[in-house]
Design an enzyme around this catalytic site. Sequence first.
Site, PDB file in Angstrom:
ATOM      1  N   LYS A  89      47.220  37.012  32.176  1.00 42.46           N
ATOM      2  CA  LYS A  89      47.637  35.886  31.412  1.00 42.46           C
ATOM      3  C   LYS A  89      46.633  34.868  31.417  1.00 42.46           C
ATOM      4  O   LYS A  89      46.395  34.135  30.510  1.00 42.46           O
ATOM      5  CB  LYS A  89      49.063  35.491  31.968  1.00 42.46           C
ATOM      6  N   THR A 139      43.439  35.117  31.900  1.00 41.67           N
ATOM      7  CA  THR A 139      42.378  35.588  31.226  1.00 41.67           C
ATOM      8  C   THR A 139      42.475  35.444  29.659  1.00 41.67           C
ATOM      9  O   THR A 139      41.609  34.917  28.855  1.00 41.67           O
ATOM     10  CB  THR A 139      42.018  36.876  31.705  1.00 41.67           C
ATOM     11  N   ARG A 174      47.026  25.669  35.269  1.00 45.28           N
ATOM     12  CA  ARG A 174      47.268  25.313  36.540  1.00 45.28           C
ATOM     13  C   ARG A 174      46.175  25.227  37.744  1.00 45.28           C
ATOM     14  O   ARG A 174      45.142  26.143  37.304  1.00 45.28           O
ATOM     15  CB  ARG A 174      48.320  25.964  37.325  1.00 45.28           C
ATOM     16  N   LYS A 204      46.728  37.808  46.283  1.00 51.45           N
ATOM     17  CA  LYS A 204      46.915  37.396  44.882  1.00 51.45           C
ATOM     18  C   LYS A 204      45.495  37.333  43.995  1.00 51.45           C
ATOM     19  O   LYS A 204      44.955  37.561  43.089  1.00 51.45           O
ATOM     20  CB  LYS A 204      47.864  36.630  44.356  1.00 51.45           C
ATOM     21  N   ALA A 239      55.457  29.248  40.466  1.00 47.53           N
ATOM     22  CA  ALA A 239      56.259  29.705  39.271  1.00 47.53           C
ATOM     23  C   ALA A 239      57.711  30.387  39.695  1.00 47.53           C
ATOM     24  O   ALA A 239      58.471  30.356  38.998  1.00 47.53           O
ATOM     25  CB  ALA A 239      55.533  30.572  38.405  1.00 47.53           C
ATOM     26  N   PHE A 257      53.878  33.609  36.021  1.00 47.58           N
ATOM     27  CA  PHE A 257      54.542  34.921  35.986  1.00 47.58           C
ATOM     28  C   PHE A 257      54.996  35.443  34.547  1.00 47.58           C
ATOM     29  O   PHE A 257      54.569  35.136  33.446  1.00 47.58           O
ATOM     30  CB  PHE A 257      55.706  34.840  37.159  1.00 47.58           C
ATOM     31  N   PHE A 308      42.355  48.073  27.921  1.00 48.77           N
ATOM     32  CA  PHE A 308      41.912  48.785  28.822  1.00 48.77           C
ATOM     33  C   PHE A 308      41.093  49.990  28.348  1.00 48.77           C
ATOM     34  O   PHE A 308      41.571  50.693  27.165  1.00 48.77           O
ATOM     35  CB  PHE A 308      42.770  49.419  30.010  1.00 48.77           C
ATOM     36  N   TRP A 311      38.480  39.946  28.279  1.00 55.43           N
ATOM     37  CA  TRP A 311      37.803  40.177  29.680  1.00 55.43           C
ATOM     38  C   TRP A 311      36.585  40.699  29.335  1.00 55.43           C
ATOM     39  O   TRP A 311      35.439  40.181  30.155  1.00 55.43           O
ATOM     40  CB  TRP A 311      38.658  41.221  30.392  1.00 55.43           C
TER      41      TRP A 311
END
Length: 555
Positions: free
Chosen positions: A71, A73, A94, A105, A273, A301, A381, A409
């Site tokens: 998210k 990224t 944030r 994480k 979150a 999230f 991907f 990415w």
Amino acid sequence: MKTDVEIAQEAEMQDIRKIAEKLEISEDELELYGKYKAKITLDAWEKVKNRPNGKLVLVTAINPTPAGEGKTTTSVGLADAFHKQGKKVAVALREPSLGPCFGLKGGAAGGGYAQVVPMEDINLHFTGDFHAITTAHNLLAAVIDNHIQQGNALDIDVRRVVWKRVLDLNDRALRHVVIGMGGKAHGVPRETGFDITVASEMMAILCLASGLEDMKKRLGEIVVAYTRDGRAVRAKELNVTGALTLLFKDAIKPNLVQTLEGTPAFIHGGPFANIAHGCNSVMATKFALKFADYVVTEAGFGADLGAEKFLDIKCRFAGIHPDAVVIVATVRALKMHGGLDKKELDHVDMAALEKGLANLTKHIENIQKFGLPAVVAINAFPTDTKEELDFVEKKCNELGAEVALSEVWAKGGEGGLKLAEKVEEAFGKQNDFHFIYETEQSIPEKITAIAREIYGADGVDFTAPAKKQLKEIEDLGFDKMPVCMAKTQYSLSDDAAKLGRPEGFRITVRELRIAAGAGFIVALTGNILTMPGLPKKPAAENMDIDESGKITGLF
């Protein structure tokens, strides 16, 4: 393959004054923290407050899985794509917490070629905002215990002090502690505990306050304890709201940094979150909307948590709403929601994909329930097949949501150009923004509206302690505030094991807390911890720094 930190370290950053110039922010309106970080002075607001707002894009996601969604990224890459098109754009994010950074994480500065920099600083101490919150929070805790020690003029019930202490690290050993041991000179013994700093109500206040005066007022309204006859004790009764506020004199100012491609980035505040409302500060977002024509922001999230709270809490307080919403997903994560084992995600399994796609379609429906246009960003991907991607696009299109393959990415802004085009198209679609509930409704009605409409639950049950707390909240007159749901991020339900789009379930509220300073009621479901623990092998074990100051292992 290069790590995120290696990519970040190779970047040629621009002087932060050059970044500010892109938004027509003068050097006089900056407070420099070295060459690449700055805070924006509060005086700058006076120059821009009457300008029209730019377009606001909210980036959210499906319920997160170990397969990853991306998210932040995507948010950075989308902003870079607009920047590449020559748009006057900013991204608003944030600040990362040190707890997840050293735990499991990881950081929150994006990834690959869609990052904000200086990445190491942002993920570590940055400009000291979290330290200010930790200090202010613990000052209030110390004052409470000192008041009790010095005669307890407010008649505080030592068994009902609800203001814990905080630390911005994962430390399960501090969840439940006893303080005041060692005799009369060392305080009054009582049970308490620690939360992580990002779970502090002061973090939520920082992110919802409109300025220092509003901050001071909100800090004073914090309910810290109850008297022996059941009256709520506010922080302002301890006569330290001025001292608390002065600790925020710098922290309240939005931070300005940049992406790898030189896009201005506002990074400010970071409430949890699944415990708090999971969005960057109102001030940073409102500054960005005045300085930029396009603003990309994110909510924590999945859309059931971050987006719902962004829309029902942040937008309500700030008087803003998105012009479009991007929902991030990956084919891999959707297959995992469909029951495929993590080790098998590289394989084509259309049955698992179709089953898991229900999670994404539910989030699309939810965004549309708020009256907002949705765009789906599929994070690419190498293992994704055309069959899988076409299937996802077809199903999303049937619900009226456009789909774009995101390759930010690997390619940065260039990989987000298709997504940027779809988002601009969404600006032209009907936007009939409205809330899921009204604050004047009762607390059970508000929670039920969220549970039924957003989670897809059949209803809500309250435990006996929660019912008792509900009556107390109503008797104290706190029941007409928005509700902040504390729920697992991994499922639409309150059971983390129920992936996809579960049906036939009910939500159980086990505890209700008053966050009068922040301006909402927290409803806790499931086993939500406000002080996380470290995993068996913390990320901290992989980190190092050499004599020249070069950092390794930071993702």
